[in-house]
Write a protein that holds these residues in place. Structure first.
Motif, PDB file in Angstrom:
ATOM      1  N   LEU A 185       0.832  -1.208   0.000  1.00 37.84           N
ATOM      2  CA  LEU A 185       0.000   0.000   0.000  1.00 37.84           C
ATOM      3  C   LEU A 185       0.867   1.258   0.000  1.00 37.84           C
ATOM      4  O   LEU A 185       0.606   2.196  -0.774  1.00 37.84           O
ATOM      5  N   ILE A 186       1.889   1.285   0.852  1.00 36.12           N
ATOM      6  CA  ILE A 186       2.749   2.473   0.932  1.00 36.12           C
ATOM      7  C   ILE A 186       3.502   2.697  -0.372  1.00 36.12           C
ATOM      8  O   ILE A 186       3.607   3.828  -0.870  1.00 36.12           O
ATOM      9  N   LEU A 187       4.020   1.623  -0.970  1.00 27.59           N
ATOM     10  CA  LEU A 187       4.712   1.762  -2.251  1.00 27.59           C
ATOM     11  C   LEU A 187       3.753   2.239  -3.344  1.00 27.59           C
ATOM     12  O   LEU A 187       4.121   3.041  -4.199  1.00 27.59           O
ATOM     13  N   GLY A 188       2.516   1.751  -3.298  1.00 29.45           N
ATOM     14  CA  GLY A 188       1.527   2.202  -4.265  1.00 29.45           C
ATOM     15  C   GLY A 188       1.217   3.684  -4.129  1.00 29.45           C
ATOM     16  O   GLY A 188       1.150   4.426  -5.122  1.00 29.45           O
ATOM     17  N   LEU A 189       1.037   4.151  -2.887  1.00 31.85           N
ATOM     18  CA  LEU A 189       0.753   5.572  -2.649  1.00 31.85           C
ATOM     19  C   LEU A 189       1.954   6.444  -3.024  1.00 31.85           C
ATOM     20  O   LEU A 189       1.798   7.538  -3.573  1.00 31.85           O
ATOM     21  N   THR A 190       3.151   5.940  -2.737  1.00 34.37           N
ATOM     22  CA  THR A 190       4.356   6.661  -3.146  1.00 34.37           C
ATOM     23  C   THR A 190       4.416   6.787  -4.662  1.00 34.37           C
ATOM     24  O   THR A 190       4.730   7.847  -5.210  1.00 34.37           O
ATOM     25  N   ALA A 191       4.091   5.681  -5.344  1.00 36.15           N
ATOM     26  CA  ALA A 191       4.109   5.689  -6.810  1.00 36.15           C
ATOM     27  C   ALA A 191       3.036   6.608  -7.378  1.00 36.15           C
ATOM     28  O   ALA A 191       3.228   7.214  -8.437  1.00 36.15           O
ATOM     29  N   LEU A 192       1.890   6.713  -6.691  1.00 32.75           N
ATOM     30  CA  LEU A 192       0.855   7.656  -7.134  1.00 32.75           C
ATOM     31  C   LEU A 192       1.415   9.076  -7.148  1.00 32.75           C
ATOM     32  O   LEU A 192       1.236   9.819  -8.123  1.00 32.75           O
ATOM     33  N   CYS A 193       2.108   9.439  -6.074  1.00 34.37           N
ATOM     34  CA  CYS A 193       2.692  10.790  -5.993  1.00 34.37           C
ATOM     35  C   CYS A 193       3.796  10.971  -7.028  1.00 34.37           C
ATOM     36  O   CYS A 193       3.895  12.011  -7.695  1.00 34.37           O
ATOM     37  N   TYR A 194       4.640   9.956  -7.154  1.00 31.28           N
ATOM     38  CA  TYR A 194       5.724  10.008  -8.143  1.00 31.28           C
ATOM     39  C   TYR A 194       5.170  10.148  -9.559  1.00 31.28           C
ATOM     40  O   TYR A 194       5.655  10.952 -10.364  1.00 31.28           O
ATOM     41  N   ASN A 195       4.137   9.363  -9.880  1.00 30.08           N
ATOM     42  CA  ASN A 195       3.544   9.429 -11.217  1.00 30.08           C
ATOM     43  C   ASN A 195       2.838  10.754 -11.457  1.00 30.08           C
ATOM     44  O   ASN A 195       2.700  11.188 -12.609  1.00 30.08           O
ATOM     45  N   TRP A 196       2.393  11.392 -10.380  1.00 31.35           N
ATOM     46  CA  TRP A 196       1.802  12.727 -10.540  1.00 31.35           C
ATOM     47  C   TRP A 196       2.851  13.685 -11.119  1.00 31.35           C
ATOM     48  O   TRP A 196       2.592  14.415 -12.073  1.00 31.35           O
ATOM     49  N   GLY A 197       4.050  13.641 -10.542  1.00 31.34           N
ATOM     50  CA  GLY A 197       5.127  14.479 -11.066  1.00 31.34           C
ATOM     51  C   GLY A 197       5.572  14.038 -12.444  1.00 31.34           C
ATOM     52  O   GLY A 197       5.786  14.867 -13.350  1.00 31.34           O
ATOM     53  N   PHE A 198       5.706  12.729 -12.639  1.00 36.30           N
ATOM     54  CA  PHE A 198       6.153  12.163 -13.914  1.00 36.30           C
ATOM     55  C   PHE A 198       5.238  12.594 -15.054  1.00 36.30           C
ATOM     56  O   PHE A 198       5.694  13.112 -16.097  1.00 36.30           O
ATOM     57  N   PHE A 199       3.939  12.419 -14.875  1.00 39.32           N
ATOM     58  CA  PHE A 199       3.012  12.713 -15.973  1.00 39.32           C
ATOM     59  C   PHE A 199       2.679  14.200 -16.080  1.00 39.32           C
ATOM     60  O   PHE A 199       2.149  14.634 -17.097  1.00 39.32           O
ATOM     61  N   THR A 200       2.994  14.967 -15.052  1.00 38.16           N
ATOM     62  CA  THR A 200       2.942  16.420 -15.214  1.00 38.16           C
ATOM     63  C   THR A 200       4.020  16.850 -16.204  1.00 38.16           C
ATOM     64  O   THR A 200       3.776  17.656 -17.111  1.00 38.16           O
ATOM     65  N   VAL A 201       5.216  16.296 -16.031  1.00 39.38           N
ATOM     66  CA  VAL A 201       6.312  16.596 -16.963  1.00 39.38           C
ATOM     67  C   VAL A 201       5.994  16.060 -18.355  1.00 39.38           C
ATOM     68  O   VAL A 201       6.146  16.767 -19.356  1.00 39.38           O
ATOM     69  N   LEU A 202       5.553  14.818 -18.424  1.00 44.28           N
ATOM     70  CA  LEU A 202       5.300  14.187 -19.718  1.00 44.28           C
ATOM     71  C   LEU A 202       4.142  14.840 -20.460  1.00 44.28           C
ATOM     72  O   LEU A 202       4.193  15.042 -21.681  1.00 44.28           O
ATOM     73  N   GLY A 203       3.075  15.186 -19.728  1.00 41.13           N
ATOM     74  CA  GLY A 203       1.854  15.659 -20.368  1.00 41.13           C
ATOM     75  C   GLY A 203       1.736  17.159 -20.522  1.00 41.13           C
ATOM     76  O   GLY A 203       0.986  17.632 -21.395  1.00 41.13           O
ATOM     77  N   TYR A 204       2.472  17.942 -19.701  1.00 44.15           N
ATOM     78  CA  TYR A 204       2.299  19.398 -19.784  1.00 44.15           C
ATOM     79  C   TYR A 204       3.554  20.139 -20.246  1.00 44.15           C
ATOM     80  O   TYR A 204       3.449  21.225 -20.832  1.00 44.15           O
ATOM     81  N   ALA A 205       4.739  19.579 -20.018  1.00 39.08           N
ATOM     82  CA  ALA A 205       5.976  20.273 -20.401  1.00 39.08           C
ATOM     83  C   ALA A 205       6.061  20.628 -21.886  1.00 39.08           C
ATOM     84  O   ALA A 205       6.708  21.623 -22.238  1.00 39.08           O
ATOM     85  N   PRO A 206       5.447  19.855 -22.810  1.00 37.63           N
ATOM     86  CA  PRO A 206       5.541  20.255 -24.228  1.00 37.63           C
ATOM     87  C   PRO A 206       4.992  21.650 -24.518  1.00 37.63           C
ATOM     88  O   PRO A 206       5.437  22.294 -25.479  1.00 37.63           O
TER      89      PRO A 206
END
Length: 396
Positions: A185-206
């Motif tokens: 559960l903790i790793l999943g929640l950590t990954a949720l936060c990490y993916n928030w940053g990841f896909f902010t870069v991937l989806g909005y940086a262009p």
């Protein structure tokens, strides 16, 4: 490759289909949220029809819906077809990792490195091809994905051996029940936060980069090369030297700082480009170390752990690009999405501290598994890693 193929055409879609960035970001949201929910049924499906048939079904869905997205004439149509695409994505991703781990001759760690290397090379090459096809037409990358997945479908049908039937049929609720285990559960929640940053870069940086399709393709190719290199070389070495917990803590904090730099200097194109490319370092390390940890942090079967983890993390990835677009529109600022992305990743590092003991247990379990495999397997893993490095050098 299909992940990065569409990224260089996001600004073009916004311009040519008269859609706002938040509307275009729904391509990620529909795709990833459906992928997240569908992760819960992948084990149920594969335990009944077999892993190979599940892979084939997932690839067939992607071929159909990617082609339909290319033929669509509206942003709403593309968003809808991306949802179907996400269903196929879930069936393929969750099952492919389990098949590679089961089929690999170099042990568990070698199989994970192989899996992450394949992802890294695909992510590196995809944007370059996407930029080339996008320069011809915004429809090109969608048709390109359909062709690539058709090739993968034929390869799977002809080359992947049928796996043995599972000893038991998996229940629909098992991935959710698996989240009772603290570490998962903790790793999943950590990954949720990490993916928030990841896909902010991937989806909005262009958007703040203001580059054409070819230039965006080159930027994300540089990013993808670093993802691949640090998945193969950086992650194993860092984990061996500092351990799982310290590697992940440092990696998340540094990734948060990288996004913060993008947030502070969003109006500076050079800084944004450099920040996006450097992000590949942290994404590559995180992908390999976290994937291995997830597979050993809880006592449930690995396909179930993968489905549980995927369900939580893809929710973050799906919501982030849409929220990024809405924040930018609401505050009339391209800085705001990246501030939130940086904060989300830092929050992930804080959440991860709640599973410090479980990460230590996962590290010991991995070491025991490698020791049980014997010195020959350990040597073979090192040789395979060297071979993968040579292959990666040729590919990039």
């Amino acid at each position: 490759m299909g992940i990065g193929l569409v990224d260089p055409i996001l600004p073009a879609l916004s311009s040519k289909l008269h859609a706002t960035p938040s509307q275009v970001s729904l391509l990620f949201t529909s795709y990833l949220v459906v992928t997240a929910v569908a992760m819960l049924i992948t084990g149920w499906v594969s335990s009944r029809i077999g892993a190979k048939r599940t892979l084939i079904a997932g690839l067939a869905l992607i071929v159909v819906f990617a082609a339909l997205a290319g033929a669509s004439g509206s942003i709403g149509g593309i968003v809808g077809f991306r949802a179907g695409w996400g269903l196929g994505n879930a069936l393929f991703i969750a099952t492919s990792l389990a098949v590679i781990v089961a089929s690999g001759s170099g042990g568990f760690a070698g199989a994970i490195i192989l899996y992450e290397t394949a992802l890294g090379v695909g992510i590196a090459v995809g944007p370059l091809l996407g930029g080339t096809l996008g320069g011809i037409s915004w429809r090109g990358p969608f048709y390109g994905v359909a062709v690539l997945m058709a090739i993968a479908l034929v390869a799977t049908v002809t080359l992947v051996q049928r796996t043995p039937a599972p000893a038991r049929k998996t229940g629909v609720a098992e991935p959710l029940k698996a989240l009772r285990h603290r570490g998962l559960l903790i790793l999943g929640l950590t990954a949720l936060c990490y993916n928030w940053g990841f896909f902010t870069v991937l989806g909005y940086a262009p958007y703040p980069m203001e580059l054409n399709e070819h230039q965006l393709g080159l930027v994300f190719t540089g990013w993808g090369i670093l993802v691949a290199v640090f998945s193969v070389f950086g992650a194993p070495r860092l984990q061996a030297r500092f351990g799982i917990a310290r590697t992940l803590y440092a990696n998340l904090v540094l990734f948060s700082l990288d996004i913060l730099v993008i947030a502070l200097f969003t109006s500076n194109r050079v800084v944004v480009i450099c920040g996006v490319i450097v992000a590949g370092v942290f994404i590559g390390v995180n992908n390999t170390v976290t994937t291995q940890a997830v597979m050993t942090v809880s006592p449930v079967e690995r396909p179930i752990a993968s489905a549980s983890y995927g369900f939580i993390r893809f929710i973050g990835g799906g919501l982030a690009p849409f929220v990024a677009g809405r924040l930018a529109e609401h505050f009339d600022s391209q800085h705001a999405p990246f501030y939130l992305g940086a904060a989300a990743v830092l929050l992930g590092a804080v959440i991860l501290t709640a599973a410090h003991r479980q990460l230590g247990e996962a590290e010991r379990a991995q070491a025991a598994e490698l020791a049980a495999a014997g010195p020959a397997t350990a040597r073979r893993e090192r040789l395979e890693e060297s071979a993968l490095a040579e292959d990666l050098g040729s590919a990039t």
